[in-house]
Motif scaffolding. Structure first.
Motif, PDB file in Angstrom:
ATOM      1  N   ASP A 186       0.826  -1.212   0.000  1.00 54.42           N
ATOM      2  CA  ASP A 186       0.000   0.000   0.000  1.00 54.42           C
ATOM      3  C   ASP A 186       0.859   1.261   0.000  1.00 54.42           C
ATOM      4  N   GLY A 187       0.290   2.330  -0.549  1.00 53.67           N
ATOM      5  CA  GLY A 187       0.937   3.640  -0.458  1.00 53.67           C
ATOM      6  C   GLY A 187       1.547   4.161  -1.753  1.00 53.67           C
ATOM      7  N   ARG A 228      -0.018   7.721  -2.462  1.00 53.49           N
ATOM      8  CA  ARG A 228       0.481   8.774  -1.568  1.00 53.49           C
ATOM      9  C   ARG A 228       1.945   9.092  -1.844  1.00 53.49           C
ATOM     10  N   ARG A 265     -12.166   2.783  -7.992  1.00 52.85           N
ATOM     11  CA  ARG A 265     -11.276   3.908  -8.340  1.00 52.85           C
ATOM     12  C   ARG A 265     -11.617   4.460  -9.715  1.00 52.85           C
TER      13      ARG A 265
HETATM   14 MG    MG Z   1      -4.107   2.360  -0.575  1.00 54.16          MG
END
Ligand code: MG
Ligand code: IPE
Ligand code: IPE
Length: 247
Positions: free
Chosen positions: A25-26, A29, A76
């Motif tokens: 994850d990430g 970001r 999404r």
């Molecule tokens: Mg995520």
């Protein structure tokens, strides 16, 4: 000694997990913090995956399962989903030879039949290529949801009951597991999630029942082989009790 050898020497081989699962994850970001498009984060994340798979091969890990796309990720924007599918297809095409040379056994978890015919063919080609391999069991969860997997298993068992192939009483943990996408794999010992959120997000709900959890604030594109080894060594020091009194 090479940097890689130095790193491998640090791994506590006596208490290696059999099965490591990673919620990668990430990516988004990581990209936004740098003023980049989220897609750049996904591309960077693929490079991390390559490095982590290499470590798994080098330490002879039994199984590595990575969360690439969840059943909820369809929510999404269309453009991001399209990009992810394109990246997935490119990854398979580019990496399958090398994976095969590394003796990797590749498997996909999830509702593969909902992907385009092109991607399904690629998946079939790659898994067929590696079907006789004996090295690390590398599982890619794509269009995967833990609840969905459990429901599908329940449906398969219910239809076997309805045609009289099995009886309700036959349904135990072993039989149930045999209908999961992960059939034949050991349970998850260590579950890693990058990027700071401390949740499971519908990953391997059955299989991670007694997994040790390891969270890091590092975003997936920056997750390094060194940090992977830190997680493995941290696992080696956990006291696993499985409901009993432990060691
Ligand atoms: Mg995520
Ligand atoms: C993980 O990174 C990759 C996928 C879910 C496909 P994210 O895209 O979730 O990145 P963040 O969590 O938004 O930063
Ligand atoms: C989990 O990450 C799915 C993958 C890494 C593929 P998400 O980014 O989708 O999870 P949430 O939405 O933060 O729980």
């Amino acid at each position: 000694m090479s940097v890689e050898d130095e790193l491998l020497k640090r791994v506590d081989k006596s208490k290696l997990p059999r099965h490591v699962a990673i919620i990668m994850d990430g990516n988004g970001r990581w990209a936004s913090y740098r003023g980049l498009l989220r897609s750049a984060g996904h591309s960077a994340g693929v490079k991390t995956l390559k490095k982590i798979l290499t470590v798994a091969v080098n330490i002879n890990l039994e199984a590595l399962t990575v969360y690439a796309f969840s059943t909820e990720n369809w929510k999404r924007p269309h453009s991001e989903v399209d990009f992810l599918l394109h990246l997935f297809s490119e990854y398979l095409e580019k990496e399958k030879r090398e994976m095969h040379e590394k003796n990797v056994q590749l498997r996909f978890l999830g509702r593969i039949e909902e992907f385009s015919a092109g991607i399904q063919n690629q998946i079939r080609d790659a898994t067929t290529l590696m079907k006789n391999n004996t090295g690390v069991k590398f599982n890619i969860a794509a269009n995967y949801g833990g609840q969905d997997e459990i429901l599908r298993a329940a449906q398969k068992l219910a239809s076997k009951v309805s045609i009289g192939k099995i009886s309700t009483r036959d349904i135990d943990a072993e039989l149930f597991e045999s209908e999961l996408d992960t059939h034949g794999l050991p349970p998850v010992d260590l579950l890693i999630r990058t990027s700071g959120d401390m949740r499971i997000s519908n990953f391997l709900l059955w299989q991670a029942a007694y997994a040790e959890l390891w969270f890091t604030n590092t975003q997936w594109p920056e997750f390094s082989p060194e940090e992977f080894v830190d997680a493995l060594n941290n696992f080696a020091n956990r006291d696993r009790r499985f409901g009993g009194l432990g060691s």
